[in-house]
Motif scaffolding. Structure first.
Motif, PDB file in Angstrom:
ATOM      1  N   THR A 117      32.494  24.064  -7.497  1.00  0.00           N
ATOM      2  CA  THR A 117      31.475  24.373  -6.488  1.00  0.00           C
ATOM      3  C   THR A 117      31.982  24.100  -5.072  1.00  0.00           C
ATOM      4  O   THR A 117      31.268  24.325  -4.099  1.00  0.00           O
ATOM      5  CB  THR A 117      30.209  23.523  -6.796  1.00  0.00           C
ATOM      6  OG1 THR A 117      29.883  23.689  -8.175  1.00  0.00           O
ATOM      7  CG2 THR A 117      29.013  23.931  -5.977  1.00  0.00           C
ATOM      8  N   GLY A 118      33.176  23.557  -4.980  1.00  0.00           N
ATOM      9  CA  GLY A 118      33.727  23.272  -3.653  1.00  0.00           C
ATOM     10  C   GLY A 118      33.425  21.879  -3.151  1.00  0.00           C
ATOM     11  O   GLY A 118      33.616  21.581  -1.973  1.00  0.00           O
ATOM     12  N   LEU A 119      32.913  21.022  -4.040  1.00  0.00           N
ATOM     13  CA  LEU A 119      32.678  19.620  -3.661  1.00  0.00           C
ATOM     14  C   LEU A 119      33.870  18.771  -4.101  1.00  0.00           C
ATOM     15  O   LEU A 119      34.574  19.120  -5.053  1.00  0.00           O
ATOM     16  CB  LEU A 119      31.431  19.072  -4.366  1.00  0.00           C
ATOM     17  CG  LEU A 119      30.086  19.722  -4.031  1.00  0.00           C
ATOM     18  CD1 LEU A 119      29.000  19.134  -4.934  1.00  0.00           C
ATOM     19  CD2 LEU A 119      29.725  19.506  -2.568  1.00  0.00           C
ATOM     20  N   ILE A 120      34.057  17.652  -3.430  1.00  0.00           N
ATOM     21  CA  ILE A 120      35.098  16.702  -3.836  1.00  0.00           C
ATOM     22  C   ILE A 120      34.425  15.584  -4.636  1.00  0.00           C
ATOM     23  O   ILE A 120      33.607  14.842  -4.098  1.00  0.00           O
ATOM     24  CB  ILE A 120      35.813  16.116  -2.597  1.00  0.00           C
ATOM     25  CG1 ILE A 120      36.545  17.240  -1.855  1.00  0.00           C
ATOM     26  CG2 ILE A 120      36.758  14.991  -2.992  1.00  0.00           C
ATOM     27  CD1 ILE A 120      37.273  16.799  -0.603  1.00  0.00           C
ATOM     28  N   PRO A 121      34.737  15.500  -5.941  1.00  0.00           N
ATOM     29  CA  PRO A 121      34.127  14.416  -6.716  1.00  0.00           C
ATOM     30  C   PRO A 121      34.807  13.082  -6.411  1.00  0.00           C
ATOM     31  O   PRO A 121      36.026  13.023  -6.239  1.00  0.00           O
ATOM     32  CB  PRO A 121      34.383  14.837  -8.172  1.00  0.00           C
ATOM     33  CG  PRO A 121      35.596  15.696  -8.123  1.00  0.00           C
ATOM     34  CD  PRO A 121      35.605  16.365  -6.768  1.00  0.00           C
ATOM     35  N   ILE A 122      34.000  12.035  -6.334  1.00  0.00           N
ATOM     36  CA  ILE A 122      34.512  10.658  -6.224  1.00  0.00           C
ATOM     37  C   ILE A 122      34.320  10.070  -7.618  1.00  0.00           C
ATOM     38  O   ILE A 122      33.210   9.680  -7.995  1.00  0.00           O
ATOM     39  CB  ILE A 122      33.741   9.848  -5.164  1.00  0.00           C
ATOM     40  CG1 ILE A 122      33.768  10.555  -3.804  1.00  0.00           C
ATOM     41  CG2 ILE A 122      34.299   8.426  -5.057  1.00  0.00           C
ATOM     42  CD1 ILE A 122      32.871   9.916  -2.733  1.00  0.00           C
ATOM     43  N   ILE A 123      35.383  10.084  -8.406  1.00  0.00           N
ATOM     44  CA  ILE A 123      35.292   9.735  -9.828  1.00  0.00           C
ATOM     45  C   ILE A 123      35.438   8.218  -9.977  1.00  0.00           C
ATOM     46  O   ILE A 123      36.487   7.646  -9.655  1.00  0.00           O
ATOM     47  CB  ILE A 123      36.378  10.468 -10.639  1.00  0.00           C
ATOM     48  CG1 ILE A 123      36.274  11.984 -10.424  1.00  0.00           C
ATOM     49  CG2 ILE A 123      36.291  10.107 -12.121  1.00  0.00           C
ATOM     50  CD1 ILE A 123      37.452  12.785 -11.008  1.00  0.00           C
ATOM     51  N   CYS A 124      34.363   7.565 -10.475  1.00  0.00           N
ATOM     52  CA  CYS A 124      34.351   6.104 -10.553  1.00  0.00           C
ATOM     53  C   CYS A 124      34.790   5.609 -11.931  1.00  0.00           C
ATOM     54  O   CYS A 124      34.386   6.158 -12.960  1.00  0.00           O
ATOM     55  CB  CYS A 124      32.954   5.571 -10.268  1.00  0.00           C
ATOM     56  SG  CYS A 124      32.351   5.979  -8.635  1.00  0.00           S
ATOM     57  N   ILE A 125      35.575   4.557 -11.902  1.00  0.00           N
ATOM     58  CA  ILE A 125      36.063   3.917 -13.116  1.00  0.00           C
ATOM     59  C   ILE A 125      36.073   2.412 -12.885  1.00  0.00           C
ATOM     60  O   ILE A 125      36.030   1.975 -11.740  1.00  0.00           O
ATOM     61  CB  ILE A 125      37.504   4.385 -13.437  1.00  0.00           C
ATOM     62  CG1 ILE A 125      38.339   4.306 -12.140  1.00  0.00           C
ATOM     63  CG2 ILE A 125      37.527   5.805 -13.995  1.00  0.00           C
ATOM     64  CD1 ILE A 125      39.788   4.288 -12.379  1.00  0.00           C
ATOM     65  N   GLY A 126      36.131   1.644 -13.943  1.00  0.00           N
ATOM     66  CA  GLY A 126      36.189   0.193 -13.771  1.00  0.00           C
ATOM     67  C   GLY A 126      35.733  -0.518 -15.023  1.00  0.00           C
ATOM     68  O   GLY A 126      34.866  -0.017 -15.749  1.00  0.00           O
ATOM     69  N   GLU A 127      36.320  -1.687 -15.258  1.00  0.00           N
ATOM     70  CA  GLU A 127      36.034  -2.430 -16.482  1.00  0.00           C
ATOM     71  C   GLU A 127      34.872  -3.407 -16.299  1.00  0.00           C
ATOM     72  O   GLU A 127      34.571  -3.823 -15.193  1.00  0.00           O
ATOM     73  CB  GLU A 127      37.300  -3.196 -16.923  1.00  0.00           C
ATOM     74  CG  GLU A 127      37.551  -4.521 -16.214  1.00  0.00           C
ATOM     75  CD  GLU A 127      38.069  -4.389 -14.789  1.00  0.00           C
ATOM     76  OE1 GLU A 127      38.305  -3.260 -14.330  1.00  0.00           O
ATOM     77  OE2 GLU A 127      38.223  -5.440 -14.115  1.00  0.00           O
ATOM     78  N   THR A 128      34.240  -3.794 -17.412  1.00  0.00           N
ATOM     79  CA  THR A 128      33.198  -4.817 -17.385  1.00  0.00           C
ATOM     80  C   THR A 128      33.865  -6.200 -17.435  1.00  0.00           C
ATOM     81  O   THR A 128      35.070  -6.315 -17.710  1.00  0.00           O
ATOM     82  CB  THR A 128      32.252  -4.698 -18.601  1.00  0.00           C
ATOM     83  OG1 THR A 128      33.043  -4.907 -19.788  1.00  0.00           O
ATOM     84  CG2 THR A 128      31.582  -3.346 -18.670  1.00  0.00           C
ATOM     85  N   LEU A 129      33.052  -7.232 -17.214  1.00  0.00           N
ATOM     86  CA  LEU A 129      33.594  -8.591 -17.249  1.00  0.00           C
ATOM     87  C   LEU A 129      34.138  -8.928 -18.637  1.00  0.00           C
ATOM     88  O   LEU A 129      35.232  -9.492 -18.767  1.00  0.00           O
ATOM     89  CB  LEU A 129      32.504  -9.598 -16.851  1.00  0.00           C
ATOM     90  CG  LEU A 129      32.958 -11.045 -16.729  1.00  0.00           C
ATOM     91  CD1 LEU A 129      34.080 -11.187 -15.701  1.00  0.00           C
ATOM     92  CD2 LEU A 129      31.786 -11.944 -16.343  1.00  0.00           C
ATOM     93  N   SER A 130      33.398  -8.530 -19.681  1.00  0.00           N
ATOM     94  CA  SER A 130      33.876  -8.885 -21.028  1.00  0.00           C
ATOM     95  C   SER A 130      35.173  -8.158 -21.353  1.00  0.00           C
ATOM     96  O   SER A 130      36.066  -8.711 -21.999  1.00  0.00           O
ATOM     97  CB  SER A 130      32.801  -8.643 -22.088  1.00  0.00           C
ATOM     98  OG  SER A 130      32.422  -7.305 -22.069  1.00  0.00           O
ATOM     99  N   GLU A 131      35.302  -6.936 -20.873  1.00  0.00           N
ATOM    100  CA  GLU A 131      36.561  -6.207 -21.095  1.00  0.00           C
ATOM    101  C   GLU A 131      37.714  -6.896 -20.347  1.00  0.00           C
ATOM    102  O   GLU A 131      38.810  -7.022 -20.876  1.00  0.00           O
ATOM    103  CB  GLU A 131      36.412  -4.754 -20.637  1.00  0.00           C
ATOM    104  CG  GLU A 131      35.528  -3.936 -21.585  1.00  0.00           C
ATOM    105  CD  GLU A 131      35.022  -2.621 -21.014  1.00  0.00           C
ATOM    106  OE1 GLU A 131      34.539  -1.792 -21.802  1.00  0.00           O
ATOM    107  OE2 GLU A 131      35.077  -2.426 -19.778  1.00  0.00           O
TER     108      GLU A 131
END
Ligand code: PEP
Length: 246
Positions: A117-131
């Motif tokens: 669609t012409g948008l730039i996605p800001i793809i979020c990632i990250g672990e939990t505390l237990s991980e």
């Protein structure tokens, strides 16, 4: 150029938004050299977009649907975001993954739709505390990257945001060494996944970024900027974070 993005989450009304946007646009005008992105709630996008006319500040949505259109009550399409003035959209925020059960596959499809669609996605990632405590942070983040980044990415057409879940809204921040190590890991996995050279990939850090730690965080190798939650709702605080990116 560093990137400073503000995620307002489900906060803000028109009066608050107007004052905040005026302050941010004014600061951006006086101190150029930082890409500033505001992600207000969907109901405020069109209004904020008109307030930003003439400013270099960009607008972003907080989520979009993977389909172009359809019977999806309550959802918002990428086209609707673009029509409201957005250039960016956050996808896969941990709050979407947690409260809306979004999977990496969902995030990949949403990201692909955003790009188409012409948008730039800001793809979020990250672990939990237990991980993290189980020593799995790097493995979890690698899986998220490999499964959430769509095939359609090209240089400059997507951003990654490393947001350890245990750092969001808690006042806890990983050490600079931990951030540096994880961003290096993310860059190498993302380069492998996409075939792009890692200098062409931008990774934001998010999680309890404030005016008093933003400069140090943005100086860390591999950190292209910050994604700010709570502190993006306070004009003075957010403007100081913007100034830290110069
Ligand atoms: C976020 O929700 O993206 C975030 C980083 O929140 P906070 O800055 O409040 O930790």
């Amino acid at each position: 150029m560093k990137i400073v993005a503000g995620n307002w989450k489900m906060h803000g009304d028109a009066a608050m938004a107007h004052a905040l946007v005026e302050a941010v646009a004014d600061q951006a005008g006086r101190a150029p050299g930082v890409e500033v992105i505001l992600c207000p709630p969907a109901t405020l996008l069109a209004q904020v977009s008109t307030w930003l006319i003439g400013s270099a500040v960009k607008l972003g949505g907080q989520d979009c649907h993977a389909e172009a259109q359809g019977a999806f009550t309550g959802d918002i399409s990428a086209v609707m975001l673009r029509e409201s003035g957005c250039a960016y959209v956050i996808v896969g925020h941990s709050e979407r993954r947690q409260y809306h059960r979004e999977t990496n596959e969902d995030v990949r499809k949403k990201s692909a739709r955003a790009i188409a669609t012409g948008l730039i996605p800001i793809i979020c990632i990250g672990e939990t505390l237990s991980e993290r405590e189980a020593g799995q942070a790097e493995t979890v983040v690698e899986r998220q990257l490999r499964d959430s980044i769509p095939d359609e990415v090209a240089e400059g057409r997507f951003l990654l945001a490393y947001e350890p879940v245990w750092a969001i809204g808690t006042g806890k921040v990983p050490t600079p060494e931990d951030i540096c190590r994880m961003h290096g890991h993310i860059l190498s996995v993302a380069a492998d996944r996409t075939g792009l050279a890692s200098p062409g990939i931008s990774v934001l850090y998010g999680g309890s970024v404030k005016a008093d730690n933003a400069r140090e965080i943005m100086a860390i190798q591999g950190v292209s900027g910050v994604l700010v939650g709570g502190a993006s709702l306070k004009a003075e605080e957010f403007c100081k974070i913007m100034a830290s990116g110069r």
